[in-house]
Design a protein around this motif. Structure first.
Motif, PDB file in Angstrom:
ATOM      1  N   ILE A 144     -18.353  -9.922  83.360  1.00  0.00           N
ATOM      2  CA  ILE A 144     -17.358 -10.249  82.563  1.00  0.00           C
ATOM      3  C   ILE A 144     -17.991 -12.423  82.665  1.00  0.00           C
ATOM      4  O   ILE A 144     -17.761 -13.006  82.007  1.00  0.00           O
ATOM      5  CB  ILE A 144     -16.126 -10.330  83.403  1.00  0.00           C
ATOM      6  CG1 ILE A 144     -16.287  -8.799  82.968  1.00  0.00           C
ATOM      7  CG2 ILE A 144     -14.995 -11.180  83.209  1.00  0.00           C
ATOM      8  CD1 ILE A 144     -14.819  -8.600  84.108  1.00  0.00           C
ATOM      9  N   LEU A 145     -18.117 -12.753  84.639  1.00  0.00           N
ATOM     10  CA  LEU A 145     -18.451 -14.275  84.233  1.00  0.00           C
ATOM     11  C   LEU A 145     -19.305 -14.994  83.769  1.00  0.00           C
ATOM     12  O   LEU A 145     -19.688 -15.880  83.040  1.00  0.00           O
ATOM     13  CB  LEU A 145     -18.875 -14.063  85.654  1.00  0.00           C
ATOM     14  CG  LEU A 145     -17.520 -14.335  87.009  1.00  0.00           C
ATOM     15  CD1 LEU A 145     -17.762 -14.368  88.282  1.00  0.00           C
ATOM     16  CD2 LEU A 145     -16.670 -15.242  86.537  1.00  0.00           C
ATOM     17  N   LEU A 146     -20.522 -13.967  83.658  1.00  0.00           N
ATOM     18  CA  LEU A 146     -21.704 -14.091  82.357  1.00  0.00           C
ATOM     19  C   LEU A 146     -21.675 -14.557  81.125  1.00  0.00           C
ATOM     20  O   LEU A 146     -22.057 -15.173  80.642  1.00  0.00           O
ATOM     21  CB  LEU A 146     -22.970 -13.432  82.896  1.00  0.00           C
ATOM     22  CG  LEU A 146     -23.505 -13.660  84.388  1.00  0.00           C
ATOM     23  CD1 LEU A 146     -23.990 -12.325  84.526  1.00  0.00           C
ATOM     24  CD2 LEU A 146     -24.784 -14.835  84.521  1.00  0.00           C
ATOM     25  N   VAL A 147     -21.021 -13.219  80.823  1.00  0.00           N
ATOM     26  CA  VAL A 147     -20.269 -13.260  79.442  1.00  0.00           C
ATOM     27  C   VAL A 147     -19.411 -14.806  79.141  1.00  0.00           C
ATOM     28  O   VAL A 147     -18.912 -15.422  77.648  1.00  0.00           O
ATOM     29  CB  VAL A 147     -19.855 -12.123  79.364  1.00  0.00           C
ATOM     30  CG1 VAL A 147     -18.831 -12.246  77.730  1.00  0.00           C
ATOM     31  CG2 VAL A 147     -20.408 -11.284  78.461  1.00  0.00           C
ATOM     32  N   ALA A 148     -18.136 -15.302  80.073  1.00  0.00           N
ATOM     33  CA  ALA A 148     -17.825 -15.869  79.893  1.00  0.00           C
ATOM     34  C   ALA A 148     -18.587 -17.463  79.551  1.00  0.00           C
ATOM     35  O   ALA A 148     -18.215 -18.242  78.896  1.00  0.00           O
ATOM     36  CB  ALA A 148     -16.557 -15.785  80.556  1.00  0.00           C
ATOM     37  N   ALA A 149     -19.425 -17.641  81.034  1.00  0.00           N
ATOM     38  CA  ALA A 149     -19.781 -18.771  80.427  1.00  0.00           C
ATOM     39  C   ALA A 149     -21.263 -18.501  79.742  1.00  0.00           C
ATOM     40  O   ALA A 149     -21.591 -19.861  79.022  1.00  0.00           O
ATOM     41  CB  ALA A 149     -20.889 -18.732  82.377  1.00  0.00           C
ATOM     42  N   ILE A 151     -20.189 -17.527  76.547  1.00  0.00           N
ATOM     43  CA  ILE A 151     -19.214 -18.097  75.204  1.00  0.00           C
ATOM     44  C   ILE A 151     -19.325 -19.152  75.718  1.00  0.00           C
ATOM     45  O   ILE A 151     -19.082 -20.459  75.142  1.00  0.00           O
ATOM     46  CB  ILE A 151     -18.065 -16.942  74.751  1.00  0.00           C
ATOM     47  CG1 ILE A 151     -19.185 -15.857  74.791  1.00  0.00           C
ATOM     48  CG2 ILE A 151     -17.134 -17.979  74.249  1.00  0.00           C
ATOM     49  CD1 ILE A 151     -17.633 -14.630  75.132  1.00  0.00           C
ATOM     50  N   TRP A 152     -18.711 -20.313  76.698  1.00  0.00           N
ATOM     51  CA  TRP A 152     -18.556 -21.662  76.897  1.00  0.00           C
ATOM     52  C   TRP A 152     -19.157 -22.094  76.687  1.00  0.00           C
ATOM     53  O   TRP A 152     -19.674 -23.667  75.896  1.00  0.00           O
ATOM     54  CB  TRP A 152     -18.004 -21.511  78.410  1.00  0.00           C
ATOM     55  CG  TRP A 152     -17.948 -23.130  78.894  1.00  0.00           C
ATOM     56  CD1 TRP A 152     -16.363 -23.319  78.441  1.00  0.00           C
ATOM     57  CD2 TRP A 152     -18.554 -24.181  79.931  1.00  0.00           C
ATOM     58  NE1 TRP A 152     -16.750 -24.697  78.952  1.00  0.00           N
ATOM     59  CE2 TRP A 152     -18.235 -25.332  79.292  1.00  0.00           C
ATOM     60  CE3 TRP A 152     -19.897 -23.974  80.231  1.00  0.00           C
ATOM     61  CZ2 TRP A 152     -18.110 -25.843  80.211  1.00  0.00           C
ATOM     62  CZ3 TRP A 152     -20.376 -24.878  81.081  1.00  0.00           C
ATOM     63  CH2 TRP A 152     -19.508 -26.226  80.837  1.00  0.00           C
ATOM     64  N   LEU A 153     -20.908 -22.060  76.704  1.00  0.00           N
ATOM     65  CA  LEU A 153     -22.350 -23.160  76.639  1.00  0.00           C
ATOM     66  C   LEU A 153     -22.254 -22.877  74.764  1.00  0.00           C
ATOM     67  O   LEU A 153     -22.597 -23.487  74.641  1.00  0.00           O
ATOM     68  CB  LEU A 153     -23.204 -22.574  76.784  1.00  0.00           C
ATOM     69  CG  LEU A 153     -23.374 -22.241  78.969  1.00  0.00           C
ATOM     70  CD1 LEU A 153     -24.612 -21.969  79.343  1.00  0.00           C
ATOM     71  CD2 LEU A 153     -23.800 -24.391  78.673  1.00  0.00           C
ATOM     72  N   MET A 154     -22.266 -21.614  74.309  1.00  0.00           N
ATOM     73  CA  MET A 154     -22.300 -21.656  72.827  1.00  0.00           C
ATOM     74  C   MET A 154     -21.223 -22.615  72.008  1.00  0.00           C
ATOM     75  O   MET A 154     -21.646 -23.346  71.050  1.00  0.00           O
ATOM     76  CB  MET A 154     -22.288 -19.990  71.916  1.00  0.00           C
ATOM     77  CG  MET A 154     -22.949 -19.255  72.846  1.00  0.00           C
ATOM     78  SD  MET A 154     -23.324 -18.218  72.023  1.00  0.00           S
ATOM     79  CE  MET A 154     -21.735 -17.301  72.479  1.00  0.00           C
TER      80      MET A 154
END
Length: 170
Positions: A144-149, A151-154
């Motif tokens: 979940i943290l990697l997906v959120a990171a 998305i935040w970068l994109m």
């Protein structure tokens, strides 16, 4: 003068009685069961303070790092449950690695061998920790943290005019 001595003696006797009453009510037993990891953590922090205030040599950082990591680990397990030790046992190796690395980093001599051993032991500890966590739900949290990171970068890269991003406008 006698009344001053009587006052001090009275305070001492009242304090002793209060301590006995609190002990019989179980206050000290509760504190002992809940806060005993501080007996390990506080000396570790104290040794760090001694070194960083320049009152002790870098050699105190070895037990300081070990005691600090062990105190945090035992405090966590004491608070949240000892069943976590089944997965967190590699942190015991990490404590030794932290102590050795702090010593190698802050001592004046050449400590390439100690640094290498500390890094190898730390990496081994982290690898063993990952392997011990495979069956737990920690990887769901990591995913979940990697997906959120991601998305935040994109989404953060779409704003080309903004210079206040963490990357300085690459």
């Amino acid at each position: 003068m006698s009344s001053n001595k009587d006052m001090k003696l009275g305070i001492f006797i009242a304090a002793a009685g209060l301590i006995i009453l609190l002990g019989k009510l179980g206050v000290f037993g509760f504190l002992g069961r809940a806060l005993w990891p501080l007996v390990i953590l506080i000396p570790g922090l104290f040794l760090h303070v001694l070194f960083f205030s320049r009152r002790a040599s870098a050699a105190v950082l070895i037990p300081a790092g070990i005691l600090t990591v062990y105190g945090l680990l035992l405090g966590f397990c004491n608070m949240w449950g000892w069943e976590y030790m089944r997965h967190l046992w590699p942190v015991l190796l990490l404590g030794v690695a932290v102590g050795l690395y702090e010593y190698a980093f802050y001592s004046a001599g050449r400590n390439g061998g100690i640094t290498a051993f500390a890094v190898i032991l730390g990496v081994l500890s982290l690898v063993l920790l990952v392997f011990s966590m495979i069956g737990t739900g920690v990887f769901y949290l990591l995913g979940i943290l990697l997906v959120a990171a991601g998305i935040w970068l994109m989404l953060g890269r779409r704003k080309q005019g903004s210079r206040k991003k963490w990357n300085g406008g690459w």
